[in-house]
Design a protein around this motif. Sequence first.
Motif, PDB file in Angstrom:
ATOM      1  N   GLN A 117       0.806  -1.215   0.000  1.00  0.00           N
ATOM      2  CA  GLN A 117       0.000   0.000   0.000  1.00  0.00           C
ATOM      3  C   GLN A 117       0.845   1.273   0.000  1.00  0.00           C
ATOM      4  O   GLN A 117       0.302   2.373   0.091  1.00  0.00           O
ATOM      5  N   SER A 157      -3.898  -9.873  -6.456  1.00  0.00           N
ATOM      6  CA  SER A 157      -4.352  -8.681  -5.738  1.00  0.00           C
ATOM      7  C   SER A 157      -5.864  -8.531  -5.830  1.00  0.00           C
ATOM      8  O   SER A 157      -6.528  -9.152  -6.655  1.00  0.00           O
ATOM      9  N   THR A 217      -8.932  -5.656  -6.070  1.00  0.00           N
ATOM     10  CA  THR A 217      -9.254  -4.267  -6.407  1.00  0.00           C
ATOM     11  C   THR A 217     -10.749  -4.039  -6.258  1.00  0.00           C
ATOM     12  O   THR A 217     -11.552  -4.811  -6.801  1.00  0.00           O
ATOM     13  N   PRO A 241     -13.488  -1.664  -7.416  1.00  0.00           N
ATOM     14  CA  PRO A 241     -13.565  -0.641  -8.457  1.00  0.00           C
ATOM     15  C   PRO A 241     -14.226   0.657  -8.008  1.00  0.00           C
ATOM     16  O   PRO A 241     -14.979   0.687  -7.042  1.00  0.00           O
ATOM     17  N   SER A 265     -11.978   3.033  -5.199  1.00  0.00           N
ATOM     18  CA  SER A 265     -10.533   2.994  -4.962  1.00  0.00           C
ATOM     19  C   SER A 265      -9.773   4.036  -5.775  1.00  0.00           C
ATOM     20  O   SER A 265      -8.576   4.242  -5.538  1.00  0.00           O
ATOM     21  N   ASP A 266     -10.449   4.681  -6.733  1.00  0.00           N
ATOM     22  CA  ASP A 266      -9.761   5.589  -7.648  1.00  0.00           C
ATOM     23  C   ASP A 266     -10.042   7.063  -7.385  1.00  0.00           C
ATOM     24  O   ASP A 266      -9.555   7.915  -8.113  1.00  0.00           O
ATOM     25  N   GLY A 290      -2.994   2.894  -6.609  1.00  0.00           N
ATOM     26  CA  GLY A 290      -2.626   1.567  -6.145  1.00  0.00           C
ATOM     27  C   GLY A 290      -2.724   1.369  -4.640  1.00  0.00           C
ATOM     28  O   GLY A 290      -2.643   0.229  -4.158  1.00  0.00           O
ATOM     29  N   ARG A 306      -5.661  -0.835  -3.597  1.00  0.00           N
ATOM     30  CA  ARG A 306      -5.420  -2.209  -4.033  1.00  0.00           C
ATOM     31  C   ARG A 306      -4.563  -2.920  -2.985  1.00  0.00           C
ATOM     32  O   ARG A 306      -4.830  -4.077  -2.625  1.00  0.00           O
ATOM     33  N   THR A 339      -6.028  -5.927  -0.639  1.00  0.00           N
ATOM     34  CA  THR A 339      -5.336  -7.213  -0.728  1.00  0.00           C
ATOM     35  C   THR A 339      -4.893  -7.700   0.644  1.00  0.00           C
ATOM     36  O   THR A 339      -5.114  -8.865   1.013  1.00  0.00           O
TER      37      THR A 339
END
Length: 279
Positions: free
Chosen positions: A59, A106, A108, A110, A113-114, A123, A126, A130
């Motif tokens: 992370q 991993s 993610t 969606p 997270s962005d 990232g 992610r 994970t």
Amino acid sequence: MLVFSSLSELRGWRAQQTADPVALVPTMGNLHQGHLQLVKRAQQATSQVVVSIFVNPMQFAANEDLDRYPRTFAEDCAALEALGVTAVFAPTVEDVYPRGLANQTSVTVPEISDILCGASRPGHFRGVATIVCKLFNMVQPDIAVFGQKDYQQLQVIRLMAADLSMSVDIIGEPTERAEDGLALSSRNGYLTTEERAKAPFIYQLLQQLAEQLQQGVAPAEVEQRGLTALTEQGFRPDYLSVRRQQDLQPVAAADTKLVILLAAYLGNTRLIDNLCMQR
């Protein structure tokens, strides 16, 4: 208090826990009162509490503070033992990522997270999703407790657990604050004396902006006022955004449960905070 450094030791113990639920409090160590409050909340739910201590390299971006992130394992264990924690799980990087980070499967989540911290730290979530997924599989907790200071992280984890049909009851514990309002964080230790004196302005600003939203000021105007105030006080804003609580999407006219989230640099230290409110 038990201390497990290997997955086989942990699983041997976990297989014997059939009477009471097991709660997990995931941490990266360098524990402060905020972490200990999460432990106390877990202990309200069950007598079997596992605290994981693992500084997760997945992370951290290449330009972030992985190497200098404070590691205080002995002190952490002493504080947890004083609270009566059942077990500490402290795996090595090699245990967690035996094939290396580049080859690690991993997780993610969606969209969420962005945005916000995810846009500034590509990232990052992610890596968070994970490691939390792996810890859930390793410890197999019935309950997991996270702090609301990392509000976006909490929502990412909740969505991950729901999407992957995980039978874990995820509890969000309110942010623990210093007497002057600053949200407790391991990174507060990076602040100089002068910066530490200035840092509580963040929470004062969040309270002011929440009042403005309740008075009917439009979210976009509140955001601009907040960014201006941060800059005037010597902060370097990363973002300040008003979102709806449940999914961190932009606010619609009908939305009443809102959260104000911000990230800003004070010197070289990146601080985050948030405030949930209802209008």
